[in-house]
Write an enzyme that holds these catalytic residues in place. Structure first.
Site, PDB file in Angstrom:
ATOM      1  N   GLU A   1       1.371   4.344   2.737  1.00 27.64           N
ATOM      2  CA  GLU A   1       1.710   2.921   2.937  1.00 27.64           C
ATOM      3  C   GLU A   1       1.785   2.307   1.535  1.00 27.64           C
ATOM      4  OE1 GLU A   1      -1.383   0.620   4.851  1.00 27.64           O
ATOM      5  OE2 GLU A   1      -0.056  -1.089   5.261  1.00 27.64           O
TER       6      GLU A   1
ATOM      7  N   ASP B   1      -0.238  -5.143  12.880  1.00 21.42           N
ATOM      8  CA  ASP B   1      -1.146  -6.284  13.083  1.00 21.42           C
ATOM      9  C   ASP B   1      -0.288  -7.504  13.416  1.00 21.42           C
ATOM     10  OD1 ASP B   1      -3.788  -5.049  12.019  1.00 21.42           O
ATOM     11  OD2 ASP B   1      -2.312  -4.596  10.474  1.00 21.42           O
TER      12      ASP B   1
HETATM   13  N1  ADE Z   1      -6.002  -2.058   9.025  1.00 19.27           N
HETATM   14  C1  ADE Z   1      -5.262  -2.912   9.732  1.00 19.27           C
HETATM   15  N2  ADE Z   1      -3.999  -2.879   9.322  1.00 19.27           N
HETATM   16  C2  ADE Z   1      -3.916  -1.966   8.342  1.00 19.27           C
HETATM   17  C3  ADE Z   1      -2.883  -1.473   7.529  1.00 19.27           C
HETATM   18  N3  ADE Z   1      -1.629  -1.893   7.625  1.00 19.27           N
HETATM   19  N4  ADE Z   1      -3.187  -0.542   6.603  1.00 19.27           N
HETATM   20  C4  ADE Z   1      -4.435  -0.096   6.466  1.00 19.27           C
HETATM   21  N5  ADE Z   1      -5.441  -0.524   7.210  1.00 19.27           N
HETATM   22  C5  ADE Z   1      -5.198  -1.455   8.150  1.00 19.27           C
HETATM   23 ZN    ZN Z   2      -2.040   0.109  10.382  1.00 20.06          ZN
END
Ligand code: ADE
Ligand code: ZN
Length: 363
Positions: A227, A306
């Site tokens: 990410e 999220d």
């Molecule tokens: N916890 C909630 N969303 C997240 C994300 N995008 N990356 C890492 N941890 C998370």
């Molecule tokens: Zn996540």
């Protein structure tokens, strides 16, 4: 006068070509209709990340907990992030108002209703027990409320769900082992373990032993990797954690050998475009690589991560992608099929949903 007759065959030819084109493109349904009409699974969703400000206010009030905002508008205005950590700080603070089983029920039930609206028929839900147990809320309370909401959604509209317990990677290996021990009494209700929170500086290797122990107990494994972290994190998740899916994984594209492997193994990437935009993984959705990955044959799926913080649920993610990349109905259908392909479902159920997608797109 003969020239006056020319337009007739010309129009017939045009009309014929339109019919032919429609036949060739196969689909009467527009891509946007496909987004709303096609069933889909969500595979990357943090339940704490579905906490809408309205519900946060309501629960804070009934639990007599002060939050540092005067209004829902003020909360939303605070949702401006410049990277993952700036989001996580606000996300953990928001989760602190969740105390009772009913709170976890309300949170989860509200998300499942969004699923119903978006035609998400199956969801594999992450939860972060350490965010709650650190505040004295029992694991049992957390999973109890989540499970009751999932049971209700199954009874009320036949939706299926699975739960994935995540370890917070900014905490220690020892704390992850303690969380695994707390999860064991609920083994039959938890399909897998995951790894989330602050990626850079907390590589998958830190959790190799706890994931090995989880696998011994029959948990499937997934991990956030690539990410913000480099492709090395994706390699580690594959080789050391033996994951069945990579959460995000968008930075894998920087390593061609890794890409070849991901394609050859059909290793799913649970991609979250609006999350990547909000957390500045990309500056602009047009720079996002999901469409490129799809065209290369990567098993990519579309997810909301999220949604209360990032401006949209699954269909909002699909719609934003469709508008940015002019995705076709066939591509939307492929992404929906990928979601079932990558889900922890039995083959029969997987096939049933894929056939349903084919039937709807053929209408
Ligand atoms: N916890 C909630 N969303 C997240 C994300 N995008 N990356 C890492 N941890 C998370
Ligand atoms: Zn996540």
């Amino acid at each position: 006068m003969q020239a006056a007759r020319f337009p007739y065959p010309f129009f017939i030819l045009i009309a014929f070509n339109f019919t032919l084109l429609n036949k060739i493109s196969q689909y009467a349904m527009t891509p946007i209709q496909a987004v709303s009409r096609l069933p889909k699974a969500e595979l990357h969703l943090h339940i704490e990340g579905t906490f809408e400000p309205e519900l946060m206010f309501q629960i804070a009030q009934r639990n007599h907990i002060a939050i540092p905002y005067q209004s829902v508008e003020e909360v939303r205005a605070a949702y401006q992030f410049h990277n993952l950590q700036s989001f996580l700080d606000i996300y953990y603070a928001g989760a602190a108002v969740l105390r009772h089983e009913q709170d976890f029920f309300d949170l989860t039930y509200a998300y499942l209703q969004k699923c119903r609206e978006d035609n998400v028929v199956h969801s594999e839900i992450f939860f972060d027990p350490q965010t709650h147990t650190a505040r004295g809320v029992a694991f049992d309370t957390v999973i109890g409320g989540i499970r009751r909401a999932c049971d209700t959604a199954r009874q009320e509209w036949g939706m299926s769900t699975a739960l994935i317990t995540c370890f917070l990677r900014h905490l220690s290996e020892e704390e992850a082992f303690a969380t695994l021990a707390q999860a064991l009494p609920f083994r039959e209700h938890i399909i897998g373990v995951g790894l989330d929170s602050s990626e850079v500086g907390n590589p998958p290797s830190k959790f190799a032993r706890v994931f090995a122990e989880a696998r011994k107990h029959g948990f499937l494994t997934v991990a956030h990797a690539g990410e913000e972290g480099s492709p090395d994190y994706v390699h580690e998740a594959l080789d050391l954690l033996h994951v069945s899916r990579i959460d995000h994984g968008v930075r894998a594209e920087e390593d061609e050998a890794l890409m070849q492997r991901i394609i050859a193994e059909q290793m799913p990437l649970t991609v979250c475009p609006l999350s990547n935009l909000k957390l500045k993984v990309v500056d602009d959705l047009a720079q996002h690589n999901l469409h490129r990955l799809l065209q290369r044959g990567v098993l990519v799926t579309v997810n909301s991560d999220d949604p209360a913080y990032f401006g949209g649920y699954v269909n909002d993610n699909f719609t934003a992608l469709q508008q940015t990349f002019a995705l076709s109905t066939a591509e939307i259908a492929q992404l929906c099929k990928n979601s079932f392909q990558a889900a922890f479902l039995d083959n029969e159920t997987r096939q049933k949903w894929c056939e349903r997608i084919d039937a709807i797109t053929a209408e």
